[in-house]
Design an enzyme around this catalytic site. Structure first.
Site, PDB file in Angstrom:
ATOM      1  N   LYS A 175     -13.716   4.767  15.076  1.00  8.33           N
ATOM      2  CA  LYS A 175     -14.741   5.302  14.184  1.00  8.33           C
ATOM      3  C   LYS A 175     -15.147   6.699  14.647  1.00  8.33           C
ATOM      4  O   LYS A 175     -15.137   6.962  15.847  1.00  8.33           O
ATOM      5  CB  LYS A 175     -15.967   4.380  14.169  1.00  8.33           C
ATOM      6  CG  LYS A 175     -15.678   2.927  13.813  1.00  8.33           C
ATOM      7  CD  LYS A 175     -15.268   2.750  12.370  1.00  8.33           C
ATOM      8  CE  LYS A 175     -15.055   1.277  12.035  1.00  8.33           C
ATOM      9  NZ  LYS A 175     -14.650   1.076  10.631  1.00  8.33           N
ATOM     10  N   LYS A 177     -13.753   6.634  10.868  1.00  5.82           N
ATOM     11  CA  LYS A 177     -12.360   6.411  10.496  1.00  5.82           C
ATOM     12  C   LYS A 177     -11.732   7.625   9.832  1.00  5.82           C
ATOM     13  O   LYS A 177     -10.510   7.747   9.796  1.00  5.82           O
ATOM     14  CB  LYS A 177     -12.249   5.185   9.594  1.00  5.82           C
ATOM     15  CG  LYS A 177     -13.064   5.231   8.309  1.00  5.82           C
ATOM     16  CD  LYS A 177     -12.939   3.901   7.590  1.00  5.82           C
ATOM     17  CE  LYS A 177     -13.778   3.846   6.322  1.00  5.82           C
ATOM     18  NZ  LYS A 177     -13.627   2.534   5.647  1.00  5.82           N
ATOM     19  N   ASP A 203      -7.906   2.762  10.642  1.00 10.81           N
ATOM     20  CA  ASP A 203      -8.518   2.054   9.525  1.00 10.81           C
ATOM     21  C   ASP A 203      -7.598   2.135   8.315  1.00 10.81           C
ATOM     22  O   ASP A 203      -6.623   2.884   8.297  1.00 10.81           O
ATOM     23  CB  ASP A 203      -9.907   2.612   9.216  1.00 10.81           C
ATOM     24  CG  ASP A 203     -10.912   1.500   8.934  1.00 10.81           C
ATOM     25  OD1 ASP A 203     -10.490   0.442   8.439  1.00 10.81           O
ATOM     26  OD2 ASP A 203     -12.108   1.688   9.213  1.00 10.81           O
ATOM     27  N   GLU A 204      -7.921   1.344   7.290  1.00  7.36           N
ATOM     28  CA  GLU A 204      -6.980   1.158   6.181  1.00  7.36           C
ATOM     29  C   GLU A 204      -6.665   2.441   5.430  1.00  7.36           C
ATOM     30  O   GLU A 204      -5.564   2.619   4.911  1.00  7.36           O
ATOM     31  CB  GLU A 204      -7.510   0.104   5.203  1.00  7.36           C
ATOM     32  CG  GLU A 204      -8.724   0.508   4.379  1.00  7.36           C
ATOM     33  CD  GLU A 204     -10.043   0.339   5.119  1.00  7.36           C
ATOM     34  OE1 GLU A 204     -11.088   0.594   4.505  1.00  7.36           O
ATOM     35  OE2 GLU A 204     -10.024  -0.057   6.310  1.00  7.36           O
ATOM     36  N   HIS A 294      -3.418  -5.057   7.003  1.00  3.94           N
ATOM     37  CA  HIS A 294      -4.783  -4.933   6.502  1.00  3.94           C
ATOM     38  C   HIS A 294      -4.810  -5.381   5.050  1.00  3.94           C
ATOM     39  O   HIS A 294      -3.863  -5.158   4.307  1.00  3.94           O
ATOM     40  CB  HIS A 294      -5.280  -3.490   6.628  1.00  3.94           C
ATOM     41  CG  HIS A 294      -6.770  -3.367   6.507  1.00  3.94           C
ATOM     42  ND1 HIS A 294      -7.426  -3.467   5.298  1.00  3.94           N
ATOM     43  CD2 HIS A 294      -7.733  -3.165   7.438  1.00  3.94           C
ATOM     44  CE1 HIS A 294      -8.734  -3.322   5.495  1.00  3.94           C
ATOM     45  NE2 HIS A 294      -8.945  -3.143   6.779  1.00  3.94           N
TER      46      HIS A 294
END
Length: 453
Positions: A175, A177, A203-204, A294
């Site tokens: 983070k 992200k 992250d995605e 994910h």
């Protein structure tokens, strides 16, 4: 000419609309071991009998259309049609019922989740005779399961690759992200891995944006992995998101990850699509890469209770398409009923054989035969004080994926990772000693704090 294809002059063809239930509602049908079975939650338009609507679902998701067609005489409908073989009410819902549909195996291309979903859910959900429709569960027959490779490696092979046993694995999503440069991103990865985590994660929506191109991120993350491995003596990894705008670009990124020697890549399997996901899973098996999945976009499909698909169906599809990890959410703080449902599809991901259990949302007994298992990833707002519950609920074969619960530590990323690792090891040790994590969890964490740096 065979009887089913023969046409005769003077024999009339009776066109027109007829009720679906005359052909597709077959309560006397005995399902076959080779049938794909589906459980649909049906909310019909007012005044339509359940038998007609259940038959309509079977028809529109297999061989049927809105009218009688003369080409029906050129094939064997009895062989290829879907059948609504059972209807049952939904407790507490007067206007809903569960329709059970059996599909002959020959309707589906071998090894293709894409084709399976195109047939079963591709068109029928827009049927105007239904107010809403939800696919609650599927039974995948052994004969069809055996046409899929499934996860690239599976739970046991992953543990052997990492040389880590007897506890859940620990992860952290970096983070913020979006917005970090590749070098600062790599620094955060190093601090978390050095502090004691097994994995860190893209992250995605971290792909290849102007502020951080994918190749730069891969290089700095690889440097962080190797540096932390050298200092800790443990095998580390970072979920390098290979998701891209084309399958060719996705594979190119996975190839570069393999050349860097890192252990794992990542894919957003719903936004990327099942065809892309299966292709990447095959590449990962052939080249020794683990694959983290994910589920971005899942709530668009599974959040509504009356329409869409339950996540257990998406989880089964992922096990067939291929992935070594998948996000499953977390049951910490949820109602007990939701906990049972979540753990039901967690078992569908991990276990070889799962018995029908409606109390856990499992409509059919499922035999995965030799298909490897998938590690569920418990994520979403967890921190060290959840560790006793997470350890007890998910057991060893899981990934506990933190985010702000690591990065948000007041002393920084590395102390946050240390706190995660100390809490986990304290809970595993207490569990192995026979202590009650549910009752003593808070005290176990407080005791561990005394010895944490």
């Amino acid at each position: 000419m065979s009887p089913q294809t023969e046409t005769k002059a003077g024999v009339g063809f009776k066109a027109g609309v007829k009720e679906y239930k005359l052909t597709y509602y077959t309560p006397e049908y005995e399902t076959k071991d080779t049938d794909i079975l589906a459980a649909f939650r049906v909310t019909p338009q007012p005044g339509v009998p359940p038998e007609e609507r259940g038959a309509a679902v079977a028809a529109e998701s297999s061989t049927g259309t809105w009218t009688t067609v003369w080409t029906d005489g050129l094939t064997s409908l009895d062989r290829y049609k879907g059948r609504c073989y059972h209807i049952e009410p939904v407790p507490g819902e007067e206007d809903q019922f569960i329709a059970y549909v059996a599909y002959p195996l020959d309707l589906f291309e071998e090894g293709s989740v894409t084709n399976m979903f195109t047939s079963i859910v591709g068109n029928v959900f827009g049927f105007k005779a239904l107010r809403a429709l939800r696919l609650e569960d599927l039974r995948i027959p052994v004969a069809y399961v055996k046409t899929f490779q499934g996860p690239p490696h599976g739970i046991q092979v992953e543990r052997d690759k990492l040389n880590k046993y007897g506890r859940p694995l620990l992860g952290c999503t970096i983070k913020p992200k979006l917005g970090l440069s590749a070098k600062n991103y790599g620094r955060a990865v190093y601090e978390c891995l050095r502090g004691g985590l097994d994995f860190t994660k893209d992250d995605e929506n971290v792909n290849s944006q102007p502020f951080m191109r994918w190749r730069d991120r891969f290089l700095f993350c690889a440097e962080a992995i190797y540096k932390s491995q050298a200092e800790t003596g443990e095998i580390k990894g970072h979920y390098l998101n290979a998701t891209a705008g084309t399958c060719e670009e996705m594979i190119k990124r996975a190839v570069f990850a393999r050349e860097l020697g890192v252990p794992i890549v990542m894919h957003d399997y719903l936004t990327g699509g099942f065809t892309a996901n299966t292709s990447l899973a095959h590449y990962c098996r052939d080249n020794g890469l683990l694959l983290h999945i994910h589920r971005a976009m899942h709530a668009v499909i599974d959040r509504q209770k009356n329409h869409g698909m339950h996540f257990r169906v998406l989880a089964k599809a992922l096990r067939m398409s291929g992935g070594d990890h998948i996000h499953s959410g977390t049951v910490v703080g949820k109602l007990e009923g939701e906990r049972d449902i979540t753990l039901g599809f967690v078992d569908l991901l991990r276990d070889d054989y799962i018995e029908k259990d409606r109390s856990r949302g499992i409509y059919f007994t499922q035999d995965w035969v030799s298909l490897p298992g998938v590690l569920p990833v418990a994520s979403r707002g967890i921190h060290v004080w959840h560790m006793p519950a997470l350890t007890e609920i998910f057991g060893d074969d899981s990934v506990l994926q933190f985010g702000g619960g690591t990065i948000g530590h007041p002393w920084g990323n590395a102390p946050g990772a240390v706190a995660n690792r100390v809490a986990l090891e304290a809970c595993v040790k207490a569990r192995n000693e026979g202590r009650d994590l549910a009752a003593e969890g808070g005290e176990i964490i407080r005791e561990a704090c005394k010895w944490s740096p």
